[in-house]
Design a protein around this motif. Structure first.
Motif, PDB file in Angstrom:
ATOM      1  N   GLY A   1       0.816  -1.206   0.000  1.00  0.00           N
ATOM      2  CA  GLY A   1       0.000   0.000   0.000  1.00  0.00           C
ATOM      3  C   GLY A   1       0.849   1.255   0.000  1.00  0.00           C
ATOM      4  O   GLY A   1       0.540   2.218  -0.713  1.00  0.00           O
ATOM      5  N   GLY A   2       1.916   1.262   0.771  1.00  0.00           N
ATOM      6  CA  GLY A   2       2.811   2.412   0.786  1.00  0.00           C
ATOM      7  C   GLY A   2       3.431   2.680  -0.576  1.00  0.00           C
ATOM      8  O   GLY A   2       3.530   3.833  -1.012  1.00  0.00           O
ATOM      9  N   LEU A   3       3.823   1.601  -1.264  1.00  0.00           N
ATOM     10  CA  LEU A   3       4.396   1.761  -2.603  1.00  0.00           C
ATOM     11  C   LEU A   3       3.367   2.306  -3.588  1.00  0.00           C
ATOM     12  O   LEU A   3       3.677   3.163  -4.426  1.00  0.00           O
ATOM     13  CB  LEU A   3       4.941   0.415  -3.095  1.00  0.00           C
ATOM     14  N   VAL A   4       2.130   1.813  -3.489  1.00  0.00           N
ATOM     15  CA  VAL A   4       1.067   2.290  -4.386  1.00  0.00           C
ATOM     16  C   VAL A   4       0.791   3.772  -4.142  1.00  0.00           C
ATOM     17  O   VAL A   4       0.602   4.543  -5.098  1.00  0.00           O
ATOM     18  CB  VAL A   4      -0.217   1.458  -4.197  1.00  0.00           C
ATOM     19  N   LEU A   5       0.793   4.189  -2.887  1.00  0.00           N
ATOM     20  CA  LEU A   5       0.578   5.601  -2.583  1.00  0.00           C
ATOM     21  C   LEU A   5       1.667   6.473  -3.200  1.00  0.00           C
ATOM     22  O   LEU A   5       1.387   7.547  -3.750  1.00  0.00           O
ATOM     23  CB  LEU A   5       0.531   5.815  -1.070  1.00  0.00           C
ATOM     24  N   ILE A   6       2.899   6.003  -3.131  1.00  0.00           N
ATOM     25  CA  ILE A   6       4.014   6.755  -3.725  1.00  0.00           C
ATOM     26  C   ILE A   6       3.839   6.859  -5.238  1.00  0.00           C
ATOM     27  O   ILE A   6       4.036   7.928  -5.831  1.00  0.00           O
ATOM     28  CB  ILE A   6       5.354   6.077  -3.379  1.00  0.00           C
ATOM     29  N   VAL A   7       3.447   5.751  -5.875  1.00  0.00           N
ATOM     30  CA  VAL A   7       3.235   5.753  -7.321  1.00  0.00           C
ATOM     31  C   VAL A   7       2.114   6.715  -7.701  1.00  0.00           C
ATOM     32  O   VAL A   7       2.229   7.474  -8.675  1.00  0.00           O
ATOM     33  CB  VAL A   7       2.918   4.328  -7.823  1.00  0.00           C
ATOM     34  N   LEU A   8       1.031   6.724  -6.928  1.00  0.00           N
ATOM     35  CA  LEU A   8      -0.081   7.628  -7.218  1.00  0.00           C
ATOM     36  C   LEU A   8       0.350   9.091  -7.118  1.00  0.00           C
ATOM     37  O   LEU A   8      -0.072   9.929  -7.933  1.00  0.00           O
ATOM     38  CB  LEU A   8      -1.242   7.355  -6.266  1.00  0.00           C
ATOM     39  N   VAL A   9       1.165   9.407  -6.133  1.00  0.00           N
ATOM     40  CA  VAL A   9       1.657  10.782  -5.994  1.00  0.00           C
ATOM     41  C   VAL A   9       2.499  11.165  -7.206  1.00  0.00           C
ATOM     42  O   VAL A   9       2.343  12.261  -7.779  1.00  0.00           O
ATOM     43  CB  VAL A   9       2.476  10.937  -4.697  1.00  0.00           C
ATOM     44  N   ILE A  10       3.396  10.273  -7.621  1.00  0.00           N
ATOM     45  CA  ILE A  10       4.262  10.555  -8.771  1.00  0.00           C
ATOM     46  C   ILE A  10       3.434  10.757 -10.035  1.00  0.00           C
ATOM     47  O   ILE A  10       3.649  11.707 -10.805  1.00  0.00           O
ATOM     48  CB  ILE A  10       5.288   9.427  -8.960  1.00  0.00           C
ATOM     49  N   VAL A  11       2.473   9.852 -10.263  1.00  0.00           N
ATOM     50  CA  VAL A  11       1.622   9.959 -11.456  1.00  0.00           C
ATOM     51  C   VAL A  11       0.836  11.264 -11.428  1.00  0.00           C
ATOM     52  O   VAL A  11       0.720  11.955 -12.451  1.00  0.00           O
ATOM     53  CB  VAL A  11       0.669   8.753 -11.543  1.00  0.00           C
ATOM     54  N   TYR A  12       0.301  11.626 -10.278  1.00  0.00           N
ATOM     55  CA  TYR A  12      -0.486  12.850 -10.162  1.00  0.00           C
ATOM     56  C   TYR A  12       0.358  14.084 -10.460  1.00  0.00           C
ATOM     57  O   TYR A  12      -0.072  14.982 -11.182  1.00  0.00           O
ATOM     58  CB  TYR A  12      -1.084  12.940  -8.763  1.00  0.00           C
ATOM     59  N   LEU A  13       1.571  14.110  -9.900  1.00  0.00           N
ATOM     60  CA  LEU A  13       2.432  15.276 -10.086  1.00  0.00           C
ATOM     61  C   LEU A  13       2.927  15.401 -11.520  1.00  0.00           C
ATOM     62  O   LEU A  13       3.276  16.506 -11.965  1.00  0.00           O
ATOM     63  CB  LEU A  13       3.626  15.206  -9.127  1.00  0.00           C
ATOM     64  N   ARG A  14       2.936  14.301 -12.262  1.00  0.00           N
ATOM     65  CA  ARG A  14       3.397  14.326 -13.649  1.00  0.00           C
ATOM     66  C   ARG A  14       2.277  14.653 -14.630  1.00  0.00           C
ATOM     67  O   ARG A  14       2.529  14.776 -15.829  1.00  0.00           O
ATOM     68  CB  ARG A  14       4.028  12.973 -14.016  1.00  0.00           C
ATOM     69  N   ARG A  15       1.046  14.763 -14.140  1.00  0.00           N
ATOM     70  CA  ARG A  15      -0.076  15.071 -15.019  1.00  0.00           C
ATOM     71  C   ARG A  15       0.024  16.498 -15.524  1.00  0.00           C
ATOM     72  O   ARG A  15       0.545  17.388 -14.834  1.00  0.00           O
ATOM     73  CB  ARG A  15      -1.402  14.900 -14.269  1.00  0.00           C
ATOM     74  N   PRO A  16      -0.498  16.776 -16.731  1.00  0.00           N
ATOM     75  CA  PRO A  16      -0.532  18.153 -17.229  1.00  0.00           C
ATOM     76  C   PRO A  16      -1.331  19.044 -16.290  1.00  0.00           C
ATOM     77  O   PRO A  16      -2.296  18.601 -15.671  1.00  0.00           O
ATOM     78  CB  PRO A  16      -1.222  18.021 -18.597  1.00  0.00           C
ATOM     79  N   ALA A  17      -0.943  20.284 -16.187  1.00  0.00           N
ATOM     80  CA  ALA A  17      -1.607  21.218 -15.267  1.00  0.00           C
ATOM     81  C   ALA A  17      -3.085  21.344 -15.574  1.00  0.00           C
ATOM     82  O   ALA A  17      -3.910  21.504 -14.690  1.00  0.00           O
ATOM     83  CB  ALA A  17      -0.940  22.582 -15.327  1.00  0.00           C
ATOM     84  N   MET A  18      -3.485  21.215 -16.846  1.00  0.00           N
ATOM     85  CA  MET A  18      -4.883  21.385 -17.220  1.00  0.00           C
ATOM     86  C   MET A  18      -5.759  20.245 -16.679  1.00  0.00           C
ATOM     87  O   MET A  18      -6.971  20.395 -16.584  1.00  0.00           O
ATOM     88  CB  MET A  18      -5.046  21.447 -18.748  1.00  0.00           C
ATOM     89  N   GLY A  19      -5.131  19.126 -16.304  1.00  0.00           N
ATOM     90  CA  GLY A  19      -5.924  18.016 -15.809  1.00  0.00           C
ATOM     91  C   GLY A  19      -5.835  17.832 -14.317  1.00  0.00           C
ATOM     92  O   GLY A  19      -6.275  16.830 -13.781  1.00  0.00           O
ATOM     93  N   ILE A  20      -5.275  18.809 -13.646  1.00  0.00           N
ATOM     94  CA  ILE A  20      -4.965  18.614 -12.227  1.00  0.00           C
ATOM     95  C   ILE A  20      -6.212  18.627 -11.353  1.00  0.00           C
ATOM     96  O   ILE A  20      -6.185  18.224 -10.199  1.00  0.00           O
ATOM     97  CB  ILE A  20      -3.958  19.687 -11.754  1.00  0.00           C
ATOM     98  N   HIS A  21      -7.347  19.103 -11.891  1.00  0.00           N
ATOM     99  CA  HIS A  21      -8.563  19.141 -11.085  1.00  0.00           C
ATOM    100  C   HIS A  21      -9.366  17.855 -11.199  1.00  0.00           C
ATOM    101  O   HIS A  21     -10.427  17.748 -10.614  1.00  0.00           O
ATOM    102  CB  HIS A  21      -9.438  20.338 -11.504  1.00  0.00           C
ATOM    103  N   GLY A  22      -8.872  16.870 -11.945  1.00  0.00           N
ATOM    104  CA  GLY A  22      -9.572  15.604 -12.023  1.00  0.00           C
ATOM    105  C   GLY A  22      -9.521  14.876 -10.713  1.00  0.00           C
ATOM    106  O   GLY A  22      -8.679  15.130  -9.879  1.00  0.00           O
ATOM    107  N   ASN A  23     -10.416  13.921 -10.527  1.00  0.00           N
ATOM    108  CA  ASN A  23     -10.481  13.177  -9.273  1.00  0.00           C
ATOM    109  C   ASN A  23      -9.681  11.906  -9.371  1.00  0.00           C
ATOM    110  O   ASN A  23      -9.777  11.176 -10.332  1.00  0.00           O
ATOM    111  CB  ASN A  23     -11.940  12.821  -8.937  1.00  0.00           C
ATOM    112  N   LEU A  24      -8.920  11.630  -8.315  1.00  0.00           N
ATOM    113  CA  LEU A  24      -8.213  10.365  -8.236  1.00  0.00           C
ATOM    114  C   LEU A  24      -9.156   9.295  -7.710  1.00  0.00           C
ATOM    115  O   LEU A  24     -10.025   9.595  -6.918  1.00  0.00           O
ATOM    116  CB  LEU A  24      -7.024  10.493  -7.282  1.00  0.00           C
TER     117      LEU A  24
END
Length: 218
Positions: free
Chosen positions: A195-218
């Motif tokens: 679970g800790g590894l998945v959380l880290i991956v989700l943070v990385i993926v989120y931060l790499r998203r284009p700024a225009m899509g940053i308001h989408g829901n995880l």
């Protein structure tokens, strides 16, 4: 006794189904139709599983590590739903009250574990780790009003996604530890570490998203 057996059956059944369906919103495109539909199913199943766990914790003697997992899953479940709900305003009094309750719960767990109330069949280290993590999340939540505008504009979707994922793996760890006691503490440690590894991956993926899509829901 019959009521307890029914509670256990409902808890196990909804928990297993919730863990199976919960993989879909974790792995699917965030904000997509399948993500939202599977997410709603997970919320319904996880809500019943956590509710029955709370009922068992209140009425029957339970290992402290299992109570810690219930508190962690329950708080992240409620706080994750609140983050999804707060689309147009920052956290308020209800969110602060929930965070304070979680912080009190984590302190109580730490005091109970340090007093030697841990069960021999459950690793005390798991209880300490969960209590520490729960306390850290609660303190983070209490800090959000200090930066509410930035949180609402940038962090809210990530907040929702991480907490619901944290709830999922808290359920996974509790279920594996309870059903695979012969393999403890690894039956608890492995799901928690994953679970800790998945959380880290989700943070990385989120931060790499284009700024225009940053308001989408995880």
């Amino acid at each position: 006794m019959q009521a307890n057996n029914i509670n256990i059956a409902v808890h196990v059944g909804t928990g297993v189904l919730g863990l199976a369906i919960g993989l879909v919103p974790i792995l699917s495109v965030k904000g997509s139709r399948i993500h939202r539909r599977a997410g709603k199913l997970f919320v319904a199943l996880a809500g019943v599983a956590i509710g029955t766990a709370v009922l068992a914790d209140l009425l029957l003697p339970q290992p402290l590590a299992l109570i810690a997992a219930t508190l962690s899953a329950g708080y992240q479940f409620l706080a994750g739903l609140r983050a999804l709900h707060l689309r147009h305003r920052g956290p308020g009094i209800l969110d602060a009250a929930l965070a304070c309750a979680a912080l009190i719960g984590s302190v109580w767990l730490l005091l109970a574990l340090s007093s030697g109330r841990a069960s021999a069949s459950w690793s005390p280290a798991i209880g300490y780790a969960i209590a520490g993590y729960l306390g850290a999340v609660a303190l983070y939540d209490l800090s959000r009003p200090l930066w509410a505008n930035y949180w609402l504009a940038r962090i809210r979707p990530l907040d929702h996604g991480l907490k619901m994922t944290g709830c999922y793996f808290a359920m996974f760890s509790a279920g594996a530890g309870n059903s695979l006691r012969a393999w403890q503490p690894w039956s608890q440690i492995v799901p928690s570490s994953l679970g800790g590894l998945v959380l880290i991956v989700l943070v990385i993926v989120y931060l790499r998203r284009p700024a225009m899509g940053i308001h989408g829901n995880l």
